[in-house]
Design an enzyme around this catalytic site. Sequence first.
Site, PDB file in Angstrom:
ATOM      1  N   TYR A 173      -7.272  15.448 -10.053  1.00 39.83           N
ATOM      2  CA  TYR A 173      -6.608  14.782 -11.172  1.00 39.83           C
ATOM      3  C   TYR A 173      -5.513  15.682 -11.744  1.00 39.83           C
ATOM      4  O   TYR A 173      -4.389  15.241 -11.992  1.00 39.83           O
ATOM      5  CB  TYR A 173      -7.633  14.446 -12.249  1.00 39.83           C
ATOM      6  CG  TYR A 173      -7.066  13.719 -13.449  1.00 39.83           C
ATOM      7  CD1 TYR A 173      -6.985  12.333 -13.467  1.00 39.83           C
ATOM      8  CD2 TYR A 173      -6.625  14.425 -14.576  1.00 39.83           C
ATOM      9  CE1 TYR A 173      -6.472  11.659 -14.580  1.00 39.83           C
ATOM     10  CE2 TYR A 173      -6.113  13.761 -15.676  1.00 39.83           C
ATOM     11  CZ  TYR A 173      -6.033  12.382 -15.675  1.00 39.83           C
ATOM     12  OH  TYR A 173      -5.520  11.728 -16.767  1.00 39.83           O
TER      13      TYR A 173
ATOM     14  N   THR B  28      -8.072   0.117 -20.679  1.00 39.94           N
ATOM     15  CA  THR B  28      -8.166  -0.598 -19.412  1.00 39.94           C
ATOM     16  C   THR B  28      -9.621  -0.970 -19.145  1.00 39.94           C
ATOM     17  O   THR B  28     -10.547  -0.433 -19.761  1.00 39.94           O
ATOM     18  CB  THR B  28      -7.653   0.283 -18.258  1.00 39.94           C
ATOM     19  OG1 THR B  28      -8.504   1.453 -18.161  1.00 39.94           O
ATOM     20  CG2 THR B  28      -6.216   0.734 -18.502  1.00 39.94           C
TER      21      THR B  28
ATOM     22  N   LYS C  61      -1.319  14.991 -12.034  1.00 41.55           N
ATOM     23  CA  LYS C  61      -0.548  14.948 -13.276  1.00 41.55           C
ATOM     24  C   LYS C  61       0.485  16.074 -13.330  1.00 41.55           C
ATOM     25  O   LYS C  61       1.650  15.837 -13.692  1.00 41.55           O
ATOM     26  CB  LYS C  61      -1.487  15.016 -14.487  1.00 41.55           C
ATOM     27  CG  LYS C  61      -2.507  13.883 -14.545  1.00 41.55           C
ATOM     28  CD  LYS C  61      -1.854  12.501 -14.408  1.00 41.55           C
ATOM     29  CE  LYS C  61      -2.878  11.381 -14.481  1.00 41.55           C
ATOM     30  NZ  LYS C  61      -2.294  10.053 -14.206  1.00 41.55           N
TER      31      LYS C  61
ATOM     32  N   ASP D 236       0.874  -1.165   0.000  1.00 46.78           N
ATOM     33  CA  ASP D 236       0.000   0.000   0.000  1.00 46.78           C
ATOM     34  C   ASP D 236       0.916   1.220   0.000  1.00 46.78           C
ATOM     35  O   ASP D 236       1.563   1.526   1.004  1.00 46.78           O
ATOM     36  CB  ASP D 236      -0.895  -0.001   1.240  1.00 46.78           C
ATOM     37  CG  ASP D 236      -1.858   1.170   1.265  1.00 46.78           C
ATOM     38  OD1 ASP D 236      -1.706   2.109   0.451  1.00 46.78           O
ATOM     39  OD2 ASP D 236      -2.756   1.175   2.131  1.00 46.78           O
TER      40      ASP D 236
END
Length: 289
Positions: free
Chosen positions: A165, A202, A169, A70
Site C-alpha cells: 500500500y 465506500t 501511494k 483491465d
Amino acid sequence: MSKSAPVAIVTGASRGAGRGIAIALGQHGCTVYVTGRSAQPGDHALPGTIFDTADAVTAAGGKGIAVRCDHADDAQAEALVDRVVAEQGRIDILVNNAAAVHDELSLPGNFWEKPLKLADMIDVGVRSSYVASWLVAPTMVRQNSGLIVFTSASGAAHYSMGPAYGAHKAGVDKLAFDMAVDFRAADSRVTTLSLWMGALATDRLKGIIAANPDKFGYLLDQIETPEFTGHVIWALFNDPALAERSGQTLIGAEVAREFGITDAGGRVPPSYRDTHKVVPLRYYPNVVR
C-alpha cells in the site's frame, strides 16, 4: 481548456473513489470515460459496474461512456486511449485511480504473513498509472493543456497497511512530481498532481468499519464521500493558476477549503495535517538528465 464539454478518463470507476469522481465530473457537464473490469453484476464481490457508473454520470448531467478495461493489460489501456482520441479528438482530464486492492490488505500481520497477491497493488496502481499517463501525454502535449491526477493518501508518508500500500501511494506521488519536470522541459502546460483523499465512504470501507467498529469506528467522523474528490479535481482544473501547482501532492481537504468546497451536508472534512500530523513529502529541485 476545451470550449466544448471537457473530456475525462477515470480509471477504476466501477465503484468506490473512481465512481464518485466520475459522477462529480458528470455533475459539472464532463464527458467521462468510465473504465474498470466489472461489466456486469457478480464480476466483483462488491456491487457496482462500469455501466452503472456511466449511467449515473449521465443522470448527473454529463455523458458517461463505459469501457471495460483491465489496466494490467497495456494493450487494453492503449485501445482505450485510442478510442477516446478517435471519438473526442482530445483528452482534458485523466484520473489515475485503478488499483488492485485485495481484502487481505487490512488484515493484521507482517507483509510476509499476508498473501503475495497484495503486490498486485504496485502493478495495477503504480505501473498502470504510468502507462495510462504515457498514453495520454502525446495528446495533451499537442493540445498544450490537460490535467493528470493520481489518487493517493497519507500512507505515502507513514506506515499504513503494509509496504505494498505504501509503495503504491508514495509511487504515484513521485510520478506526479517527475512527470511535471518532463512536461516543463517540453514547454508544455500539461499539469500533473497527486491528491491525498481522506477515508472514503465506500462499500469496502463501510464493511471494514462494521466488521471492527472498535478499531475503525473513529473514521465515521472523518469520512469523505467518493464524490468529494471529483469536485476538488474540477476546481483545480478550472484554476487559472493550475500550471503553477504541477508536480505537487495536495491534500484534498485543504484544496476544498481553499475553493470553498464542502462535502455532503455542508461538512468540511478534516485534513491529514490535523488528524495524522503528516503532510506530503518534500521533493528536491535537483534535476539529473
